[in-house]
Scaffold this motif. Structure first.
Motif, PDB file in Angstrom:
ATOM      1  N   ARG A 256       4.332   2.259 -12.297  1.00 22.34           N
ATOM      2  CA  ARG A 256       3.474   1.449 -11.414  1.00 22.34           C
ATOM      3  C   ARG A 256       2.139   2.158 -11.296  1.00 22.34           C
ATOM      4  N   SER A 257       1.079   1.439 -11.587  1.00 22.54           N
ATOM      5  CA  SER A 257      -0.230   2.077 -11.541  1.00 22.54           C
ATOM      6  C   SER A 257      -0.660   2.310 -10.105  1.00 22.54           C
ATOM      7  N   ALA A 258      -1.553   3.285  -9.915  1.00 22.43           N
ATOM      8  CA  ALA A 258      -1.982   3.689  -8.578  1.00 22.43           C
ATOM      9  C   ALA A 258      -2.771   2.614  -7.859  1.00 22.43           C
ATOM     10  N   ASP A 259      -3.330   1.637  -8.592  1.00 21.82           N
ATOM     11  CA  ASP A 259      -4.128   0.604  -7.937  1.00 21.82           C
ATOM     12  C   ASP A 259      -3.304  -0.619  -7.526  1.00 21.82           C
ATOM     13  N   VAL A 260      -2.000  -0.594  -7.758  1.00 24.75           N
ATOM     14  CA  VAL A 260      -1.135  -1.709  -7.342  1.00 24.75           C
ATOM     15  C   VAL A 260      -0.913  -1.618  -5.833  1.00 24.75           C
ATOM     16  N   ARG A 261      -1.228  -2.685  -5.124  1.00 29.77           N
ATOM     17  CA  ARG A 261      -1.174  -2.651  -3.664  1.00 29.77           C
ATOM     18  C   ARG A 261       0.221  -2.945  -3.116  1.00 29.77           C
TER      19      ARG A 261
ATOM     20  N   ARG B  51       5.351   5.606  -4.339  1.00 32.68           N
ATOM     21  CA  ARG B  51       5.245   4.995  -5.668  1.00 32.68           C
ATOM     22  C   ARG B  51       6.040   5.815  -6.689  1.00 32.68           C
TER      23      ARG B  51
ATOM     24  N   ASN C 218       0.825  -1.217   0.000  1.00 33.78           N
ATOM     25  CA  ASN C 218       0.000   0.000   0.000  1.00 33.78           C
ATOM     26  C   ASN C 218       0.859   1.268   0.000  1.00 33.78           C
TER      27      ASN C 218
ATOM     28  N   THR D   2       2.305   4.953  -0.663  1.00 36.47           N
ATOM     29  CA  THR D   2       1.706   6.266  -0.872  1.00 36.47           C
ATOM     30  C   THR D   2       2.058   6.744  -2.284  1.00 36.47           C
TER      31      THR D   2
END
Length: 260
Positions: free
Chosen positions: A60-65, A49, A43, A45
């Motif tokens: 890296r996409s924003a939805d990658v946890r 990222r 997760n 920030t």
């Protein structure tokens, strides 16, 4: 080649690098400082990222946890910015790196050396209780604790106290606790209650020698010392035995003299 400015290092104090460098520190300490494998953040920030994207050049996409980063890539980034290695950067930011395998090896070596000194005592050959005492200190972590606190000397002092007590001739008069401490450690107060681990180490050995558990409390300690002809408190002992002569040599003679 120009030297990096202090700002180059300060960049890595930013919040976007805090967890990243923390993960890098744990990896290096676990692997003896080797720059191998990858570290990851769960997760991340937006700033974290973006920092990883800037290091790797990979989006890296924003939805990658969870995002991962090869340590080699982080090390190279640090070198490009500061001219120093990742290890050097972590050492500069502090605290110093602690390599667990090296520490364990050093503690194991110190433990073996301390045990060897204990086994060199004449008591080790002559007294099964001494072997039991020394083995117990090794198995329950007491010796490791002394090493971690840099208190190895306390075990050696405890052994000297025990050697002194067992070297006394049969029928010798009782010895005052302060005199015993002075003769074996050079300090009259080291065997007093509340003076650290030394009194406990010695009393634990004496209890083992008698085949009894080490009980808590001042009276139990006094009785244990008395069993080995050690007088804890001369004034208190004289008051307790006033007009009460005792039979027997050694301690009995001392008590009779005190009664007189």
């Amino acid at each position: 080649m120009s030297l990096p400015t202090p700002d180059a290092y300060e960049r890595y104090r930013g919040p976007e690098f805090r967890r990243l460098l923390g993960a890098a520190r744990r990896s290096l300490e676990r692997n003896g400082g080797e720059i191998t494998g990858s570290i990851g953040l769960t997760n991340p920030t937006i700033d974290e990222r973006n920092a990883i994207i800037g290091i790797t050049g990979a989006y890296r996409s924003a939805d990658v946890r969870r995002v991962s980063l090869p340590l080699e890539a982080l090390d190279q980034n640090v070198r490009n910015v500061t001219g120093a290695s990742l290890r050097e950067l972590l050492g500069r930011l502090g605290p110093p790196l602690r390599f667990r395998a090296d520490e364990r090896s050093a503690i194991d070596q110190a433990r073996q050396q301390l045990l060897a000194e204990g086994e060199a005592s004449t008591l080790h050959v002559q007294n099964p209780w001494y072997k039991e005492w020394l083995s117990g200190l090794a198995s329950d972590g007491t010796i490791t604790g002394l090493i971690n606190k840099k208190d190895e000397r306390l075990l050696i002092q405890a052994i000297r106290v025990l050697e002194y007590l067992y070297a006394r001739a049969s029928g010798s008069p009782p010895v005052m606790l302060a005199a015993l401490a002075d003769a074996t450690t050079g300090n009259t107060k080291t065997l007093n209650p509340g003076q650290g681990s030394l009194p406990t180490l010695v009393l634990r050995a004496l209890a083992t020698a008698r085949g009894v558990p080490l009980a808590a409390g001042a009276e139990a300690r006094r009785e244990l010392w008395d069993a080995f002809d050690v007088i804890v408190d001369d004034l208190a002992s004289r008051v307790l035995v006033l007009n009460l002569p005792a039979a027997g040599r050694g301690l009995g003679e001392w008590l009779t003299d005190a009664a007189r």
